[in-house]
Structure formats: structure tokens, C-alpha cells
Design an enzyme around this catalytic site. Structure first.
Site, PDB file in Angstrom:
ATOM      1  N   HIS A 158       0.832  -1.201   0.000  1.00 16.22           N
ATOM      2  CA  HIS A 158       0.000   0.000   0.000  1.00 16.22           C
ATOM      3  C   HIS A 158       0.869   1.254   0.000  1.00 16.22           C
ATOM      4  O   HIS A 158       1.124   1.860   1.030  1.00 16.22           O
ATOM      5  CB  HIS A 158      -0.890  -0.028   1.247  1.00 16.22           C
ATOM      6  CG  HIS A 158      -2.103   0.837   1.123  1.00 16.22           C
ATOM      7  ND1 HIS A 158      -3.344   0.449   1.542  1.00 16.22           N
ATOM      8  CD2 HIS A 158      -2.254   2.077   0.609  1.00 16.22           C
ATOM      9  CE1 HIS A 158      -4.204   1.417   1.309  1.00 16.22           C
ATOM     10  NE2 HIS A 158      -3.571   2.422   0.748  1.00 16.22           N
ATOM     11  N   ASN A 182      -4.396   5.808  -7.244  1.00 18.38           N
ATOM     12  CA  ASN A 182      -5.093   7.105  -7.178  1.00 18.38           C
ATOM     13  C   ASN A 182      -4.160   8.247  -7.571  1.00 18.38           C
ATOM     14  O   ASN A 182      -3.957   9.206  -6.836  1.00 18.38           O
ATOM     15  CB  ASN A 182      -5.697   7.338  -5.789  1.00 18.38           C
ATOM     16  CG  ASN A 182      -4.664   7.365  -4.684  1.00 18.38           C
ATOM     17  OD1 ASN A 182      -3.603   6.779  -4.813  1.00 18.38           O
ATOM     18  ND2 ASN A 182      -4.976   8.055  -3.599  1.00 18.38           N
ATOM     19  N   HIS A 200      -6.042  -1.351   5.067  1.00 23.05           N
ATOM     20  CA  HIS A 200      -5.965  -0.545   6.302  1.00 23.05           C
ATOM     21  C   HIS A 200      -7.158  -0.677   7.253  1.00 23.05           C
ATOM     22  O   HIS A 200      -7.893   0.274   7.476  1.00 23.05           O
ATOM     23  CB  HIS A 200      -5.705   0.939   5.998  1.00 23.05           C
ATOM     24  CG  HIS A 200      -6.468   1.542   4.854  1.00 23.05           C
ATOM     25  ND1 HIS A 200      -7.820   1.390   4.685  1.00 23.05           N
ATOM     26  CD2 HIS A 200      -6.043   2.319   3.816  1.00 23.05           C
ATOM     27  CE1 HIS A 200      -8.196   2.042   3.609  1.00 23.05           C
ATOM     28  NE2 HIS A 200      -7.150   2.608   3.055  1.00 23.05           N
ATOM     29  N   ASP A 255       0.486   2.361   3.812  1.00 26.61           N
ATOM     30  CA  ASP A 255      -0.355   3.475   3.344  1.00 26.61           C
ATOM     31  C   ASP A 255       0.467   4.772   3.296  1.00 26.61           C
ATOM     32  O   ASP A 255      -0.049   5.865   3.589  1.00 26.61           O
ATOM     33  CB  ASP A 255      -1.608   3.645   4.191  1.00 26.61           C
ATOM     34  CG  ASP A 255      -2.678   4.493   3.492  1.00 26.61           C
ATOM     35  OD1 ASP A 255      -2.460   4.895   2.324  1.00 26.61           O
ATOM     36  OD2 ASP A 255      -3.723   4.749   4.113  1.00 26.61           O
TER      37      ASP A 255
END
Lengths: 330, 438
Positions: B68, B102, B239, B312
């Protein structure tokens, strides 16, 4: 006190000191020429990222009555519209030389952020849903002037608690000064979880008779589209201070509202005009409280509140003074 | 074509990693590791080579794998690039990262996948990419998953937001089973999180910030478990941040569904009390939760309910993080801190062992992402993707942001245990003694 960002920055003794100074300011405000030179040479910037005519006017008036220069800044005619950041804005204004900045912003926390970037005294004039400390001080001052003290009073705060910076600051101030606070609202207008030292009621009728202070909050139309209550009509039926409900208040109970009022919604038009409605007292006290806050933040510790023409000086020269910015007496 | 080739232009010399304790899926043992031509050619006592990497007192592990990572390229190169993000990853002990889609444009077609992989080939470590589930991540139309899968993309996600439509998610799962790929969900019901900036609780009440309830995450976890049961799809839950989510994942796994889940370092380290400063460095999605959620995430990692620790890593420029809390973008850096935070919070402050932590940072995520060259046993013939970490070194996290272009570090001032000494990727020492070699 270097900044005034939230009531939580203050001890109850600090609030008492602000009230004592505000008493002196109220005396100045009753004079034929309500102006003293105490803050002459100091510049107060009012930085209102969100429109607020009354709060801005109140701070402007307070600063001018103390002899300060006021630098106004309104977003609609500023670089903020062109995308300037809050940090760049405050650094630009500060470069012009300011001693205090009064900040209003639609987002919670902006005054605290500004205090990290600025050496000027920062006064929070309302941030998001978070805090409006001078409103809470003027409200507490108004109650104290009526009852002598807040200690042991029953205060109901009625309406849209969750979206209200006035409610948050008043809960802190009222409880810090010894009042028992009951929040009166439908569950949708209360925080889902909270650890505040308050009682909660979903029925204004249940608590009305026991209140010394009935404090009404402004209700906004947009909450209907968020499904927080079905209609203004139903809101008024359950939580509005109608004439019938106002009749049930005790003989010494008072009615307060931070303004602007929606007459006929959270308060009946006729009720707002009753002698026990202190809405205009709140506005008048707002100037005195903001003068006191500016004085305590900016006034030299050795300077007393001597009147500009000297003739009233004795009556206020005993006003307590505090180590504000640059003060070294503590 | 696979995503795991030795980058072009790398000349690897023979390397020996001497004196470390080897930890991999097979267990722990002492030994030297000899590397030649990008592969492990010997494991044993008293091995030698021209280039010696000292592993005395250190753990020698398969390289870490991040499921991630927001690399921000293409589109937001002022915050991070594939080059800088990969360098941060190498310094954090990673030999492979999975880029999130993204970006601007989103990684939702073969052409963007090719661009990202091409940029990744020049990076210090292996850069894999995920692909979007829907075109433009807008949640309306399926992205061409097959053409991306042909380029080696194995994980698909609209991360940054969840796929809101129940019907579309059902079809995406069905379609994914035909391709043999995994769908990864950012679980957040947008209708419950709209207008919020943090977790809903006592802190959001106090701070006057809009809060999203834990249920905004848990409702989508519930839905996707139900849809995984319906479709048989492999689903990975990104997450996980709430106690309720951990319970849901545990129950779904017990029922035999082919699901996996990850947790981020900030969700086992920080709570929503951090938002008190209104410093948007602490703004992240899903938001920092309560201490009981932190405890549940730690317990979930310890029990194996949560399979992987994933960073993340979400770089944002200082200017964007100076916006009001409500308006600042969510996300925080993680690549250079994850391993040390895991040792500190999950081993010293929890019930796991260093080896448990390595499993959740290396071979378990490698298996989820089907990265065949990573997380492998330290054995002859395997690709030489290795992380050498000094487990006893303590250090204080500073605000520099390390190799990242951004510096949104929420751990400044924390003392942590575990420092990456060397990272070897495809046989090349890309980090030596804590210094990146490019």
C-alpha cells in the site's frame, strides 16, 4: 495569557480577572466619551475569513475605545479569494506590524494554527464548530451580573449543540464557573459521544421549570436537508421557546441567545422582547469583555486604565492589570 | 512479462552478508549469505566475496513488501515520485512496493500501467502497481482489468475511496474471479463519512470536527464479506482500523472465505487524541481511532487475523498539510518507519516476536500480491531480495521526512527500536549502512 484560543486556556481565576477588568470597561462605556488611550500605538488586525458583522463590529469598537488602531481584513476583497494560504495571509499582515490578530474562520483549529505562525496575540473570534471564547465570556459575564455568580445555577443550552462553537465554549465556561449545565436537543443535534460534565435531556418541557438560564442556540435550515430534524415546525414544537413555555420559567429565570435570532423558530418574537430576555445586554457586554481581553493581552503590566481626560481616572485606576505580551511582572 | 526483472543497467557484483541471524518462513538460524548474479548462490558458514555486508548482531530477512504505497506519480510529483518513494522504501527495508492507483490520471488502463512500470524500472527497488477497479476511480464503470492483468497487475482497488455501488462491486468481484486477480477495498461508506475529518468520538466532539463512525468502515467490510461469499472472489481488506472490522475479518476467515487483510502502522501506534493539535499531519483515512481500536488492531496482527502490515505511505506537500484540518488532504508517510514502529509497538509494546513482525511485513504481503520473487526463503536459487535490520538499534524519528519529497511524519520525536542497515534488491546493495546507494 499570550493568546485567547479557547476557554480551556483559562483558569477560573483568569475568568474572574477578565470580569473585573470588564467591569471597569463597562464603566468607561457608560461615559459621555467612551474612549481611553490605553492601547494607543498598538495595532489590532481583524482577520475574518468568514463573514460576521456583529462580532467584527464588537471587536472593532472594543479596540477603538482603547485607542488601538484597527486593521480590517475581509475575505471578499482579499488575496484569499485568489488562493492565498492562511499562513501567507497572516505572515503578510504581520509584516505590516500588528500586536494582536482577531481571527474568525469556518474551519475548527485555524486560530491555533495561526498562533504557531504568528508572534502577535491571537484572539479566536469563532472557529468552525470548535470555540468562540469571547462569546462564552460575555455570556458568563452577563449571567454573573444578573445573579452575582454562576455557582450552582441551572443553565439549559437548547438547540444545535453539535454544530455550535458557542455551545462548546459556554459548556466549558459555565461548568468551570460552577454552574450545572443541561444540554437540551434531539439526539441528532448532540455529539454521538462526549465526555463533558453535563446532563442531557431530549425534552425542553421536562427541564424548563428548573432553569435559571435558558440559553437558546440558532437553528439553521440546512440541518433539515441533513436529516437532523424533519422541519422547523417540528423543531419549534419540541425545542422552541414559545410564549407558553416562557411562561413556565421561574420568576428570576433569564433568556439568552447569541444572535442572530430566528424569531418564531427557536424563540418566539414576543419572548425575545420580554424583560427577562437579556439579548441586548449580551451585545453591550460583548464590547466590555472584548476590551478586557484586548487590555489583558496587550496592555503594559504597569499601565492602569487612566481615563483620557483624567477626570474619571480614579474610578478605574484600581483595575487589575496583568502581564500580557512583554509583561515581566509575574 | 513479469514485474520482477533485474532493473536494466544494474551491474551486480558478488556480495556476502556475514554474521547475521537469518529469519524467513522456514524459521531462524545463523549463517552467511552469498549472492551472485542477482541470486542467492550459497548459505552457510564462513562464506566470502569481494563485497562484504556486515550483519553482525543483525537480522537477515527477505526484503519487506509494501502492499500500500502512494507514489504520487503521475500527477503529484511535487509530493513524491516513483524514484523518491522507492528510495524511501529501500531505506525502510523494502525490496518491493505496490503502487496505489489514485494518481492523476488514475492507473486504470494498460497505458498508465506501462508508464508507471517503465518509471519503476529505473527505481532502486521493484515497483509493482495495482490497477483501478473502475474507470477514473469514479465508481461507475469497470476499468479494463484484463489488459492490466496482462501486464502483471494482480491487485485492483479504487483506494482513496471505496466502491460504493453494491451492484458494481458484485460484478467486479465476479469478473475478477475469471482473471484470477485479487480485489482490494478501501472500506468507507461515503454517505457516512461525507464532511468528516476524523474519527467520531469524544475527541471529535471536543474539537468541533466532523467525525465518521467506525461503522462507516465496518458496513463496507460486512458488505464485501457478503459479496465475497456470493462470488467466491479473493478480496483483500486495506488498512483495517477498528475493533469491529477485526472481528468481522476473523469471523469471515473462520468461515473459510478467501480473504486477507492489512493494518497500517499509524493504526497500531496513534489515536484520535493526536488530532488535538489540529495539525493535519494526523489526518488520515481511515482516521486515527481510539485506544481500544489500537489494541484490537495489535491483537488482530498478533493472532494472524490481519495478515500484513502495509504502510499506506501517503506523501503530501507541507503547504497542503498546513491547510485547515477540515480541508487538508489525508495521509501520512510510512515507508521509513513501519519496521521500527512494528518492533516498538507490536513486540516491545505487544505480544509478537520480531519474526512475527517480519512475516507480516515480508512473506505474507508478498503472497497476497503474488510477488513470486519476494518474501522467499533465504535459500540457494532464490532471488536476492533481502533486508538486514539491526533489531537492537534505537533512534528518534525526526521531521525531515527522510528520502521522501514530503515531510508529513506523524511520529516526530518518538524513540523506536530497529534500524535498517542494508537492503539488497535483485542482488544489488541499494542501501549500505543506512545510506541509499543512488
Amino acid at each position: 495569557m499570550a493568546n485567547l484560543l479557547a476557554i480551556s486556556d483559562l483558569q477560573s481565576g483568569d475568568i474572574g480577572e477578565i470580569f473585573d477588568v470588564a467591569d471597569s470597561m463597562a464603566e468607561i462605556n457608560r461615559r459621555r466619551i467612551p474612549k481611553v488611550p490605553t492601547l494607543r500605538g498598538q495595532t489590532v488586525a481583524t482577520l475574518f475569513f468568514e463573514d460576521s458583522t456583529r462580532t467584527k463590529l464588537s471587536f472593532d469598537t472594543a479596540a477603538r475605545r482603547l485607542g488601538a488602531d484597527v486593521m480590517g481584513f475581509s475575505v471578499s476583497s482579499s488575496a484569499v479569494k485568489k488562493g492565498e494560504s492562511v499562513r501567507d495571509t497572516i505572515e503578510t499582515i504581520e509584516a505590516m506590524g500588528i500586536h494582536a490578530v482577531v481571527v474568525r474562520h469556518r474551519c475548527s483549529g485555524v486560530p491555533l494554527q495561526i498562533s504557531r505562525w504568528s508572534d502577535a496575540a491571537v484572539i479566536n473570534a469563532g472557529d468552525g464548530w470548535h470555540a468562540h471564547p469571547t462569546q462564552a465570556l460575555l455570556d458568563s459575564f452577563t449571567i454573573r451580573n444578573r445573579f452575582g455568580s454562576l455557582d450552582g445555577l441551572n443553565i439549559g443550552i437548547v438547540g444545535d449543540i453539535v454544530h455550535s462553537r458557542v455551545a462548546r465554549s459556554n459548556i466549558e465556561a459555565f461548568t468551570k464557573l460552577g454552574a450545572r449545565v443541561t444540554l437540551v436537543a434531539p439526539p441528532t443535534l448532540l455529539p454521538a459521544r462526549m465526555d463533558w460534565p453535563v446532563e442531557v435531556s431530549h425534552s425542553l418541557d421536562d427541564v424548563l421549570k428548573a432553569l435559571d438560564v435558558c440559553y437558546l442556540l440558532r437553528v439553521q435550515n440546512e440541518r433539515i436537508s441533513e436529516a437532523l430534524f424533519p422541519s422547523l415546525r417540528e423543531y419549534t414544537a419540541l425545542f422552541g421557546l414559545t410564549s407558553r413555555r416562557a411562561d413556565q420559567l421561574g420568576p428570576d429565570a433569564i433568556i439568552m441567545h447569541p444572535g442572530p435570532m430566528n424569531r418564531g423558530v427557536e424563540i418566539a418574537g414576543e419572548v425575545a422582547e420580554r424583560p427577562n430576555s437579556l439579548v441586548t445586554d449580551q451585545v453591550a457586554n460583548g464590547v466590555s469583555i472584548r476590551m478586557a481581553v484586548l487590555f489583558l493581552l496587550l496592555g503594559s503590566p504597569r499601565e492602569s486604565l487612566i481615563g483620557s481626560d483624567g477626570e474619571h481616572g480614579d474610578s478605574v485606576s484600581a483595575a487589575p492589570v496583568s502581564a500580557g505580551e512583554g509583561g515581566g511582572s509575574k | 512479462m513479469t514485474q520482477s526483472q533485474v532493473p536494466q543497467g544494474r551491474t551486480s557484483e558478488d556480495i556476502v552478508i556475514k554474521g547475521g541471524k537469518l529469519i524467513d518462513v522456514r524459521g531462524e538460524r545463523a549463517g552467511d549469505v552469498l549472492i551472485s548474479g542477482g541470486r542467492i548462490v550459497a548459505v552457510g558458514e564462513d562464506l566470502d566475496a569481494h563485497r562484504v555486508l556486515d550483519a553482525g548482531g543483525a537480522l537477515v530477512c527477505p526484503g519487506l513488501v509494501d502492499l500500500h504505497t502512494h507514489l504520487r506519480e503521475p500527477g503529484t510529483e511535487e509530493a513524491e515520485t516513483i524514484e523518491t518513494g522507492a528510495r524511501a522504501a529501500a531505506l525502510g527495508g523494502y525490496t518491493a512496493v505496490l503502487a496505489m492507483p489514485n494518481t492523476t490520471p488514475a492507473i486504470d488502463s494498460a497505458s498508465v500501467v506501462k508508464d508507471v512500470l517503465e518509471l519503476g524500472r529505473a527505481a532502486m527497488i521493484d515497483v509493482h502497481t495495482s490497477g483501478a477497479i473502475t474507470v477514473g476511480r469514479s465508481g461507475e464503470q469497470l476499468a479494463p482489468m484484463a489488459e492490466m492483468a496482462d501486464l502483471g497487475v494482480h491487485m485492483f482497488t479504487d483506494d482513496g475511496s471505496g466502491v460504493q455501488s453494491d451492484a458494481l462491486m458484485r460484478r467486479a468481484m465476479e469478473y475478477a474471479t475469471g482473471l484470477g486477480v485479487t480485489l482490494a477495498q478501501h472500506c468507507e461508506v461515503a454517505a457516512l463519512s461525507a464532511g468528516t475529518a476524523m474519527n467520531e468520538g469524544e475527541w471529535s466532539a471536543k474539537l468541533g470536527l466532523g467525525g465518521q463512525p467506525a461503522e462507516a468502515e465496518e458496513l463496507m467490510v460486512m458488505r464485501d464479506i457478503a459479496l465475497a461469499r456470493l462470488t467466491g472472489a479473493r478480496v483483500h481488506f486495506l488498512h483495517m482500523s477498528t475493533a469491529g472490522s477485526v472481528d468481522l475479518i476473523a469471523a469471515a476467515k473462520a468461515s473459510g472465505l478467501p480473504i486477507t487483510a492489512e493494518a497500517a502502522p499509524h493504526h497500531f501506534t496513534l489515536t484520535d487524541a493526536c488530532c488535538e493539535s489540529y495539525d493535519a499531519t494526523f489526518k488520515v483515512h481511515p482516521p486515527l481511532r481510539t485506544s481500544s481500536d489500537v489494541d484490537a488492531v495489535k491483537a488482530g496482527l498478533a493472532s494472524g487475523t490481519l495478515d500484513a502490515i502495509a504502510t499506506d505511505h501517503a506523501p503530501h506537500t507541507p503547504e497542503s498539510k498546513e491547510l485547515p484540518f477540515d480541508e487538508a488532504p489525508p495521509g501520512m508517510l510510512g515507508l521509513e518507519y513501519a519496521l521500527a514502529l512494528a518492533f516498538t509497538e507490536l513486540v516491545d509494546g505487544g505480544t509478537m516476536t520480531d519474526a512475527d513482525v517480519i512475516a507480516r511485513l515480508s512473506w505474507q504481503p508478498a503472497a497476497i500480491a503474488a510477488m513470486g520473487e519476494h518474501g522467499r526463503p533465504i535459500a540457494v536459487g532464490e532471488a536476492a531480495n533481502l533486508c538486514i535490520v539491526d533489531p537492537s538499534a534505537t533512534w528518534i524519528i525526526d521531521d525531515s521526512g527522510g528520502a521522501s519529497r514530503s515531510r508529513n511524519v506523524p511520529y516526530v520525536g518518538r524513540t523506536v527500536r530497529g534500524k535498517v542497515r542494508h537492503t539488497v534488491c535483485a542482488g544489488e546493495a541499494v542501501v549500505i549502512d543506512g545510506e541509499a546507494q543512488q
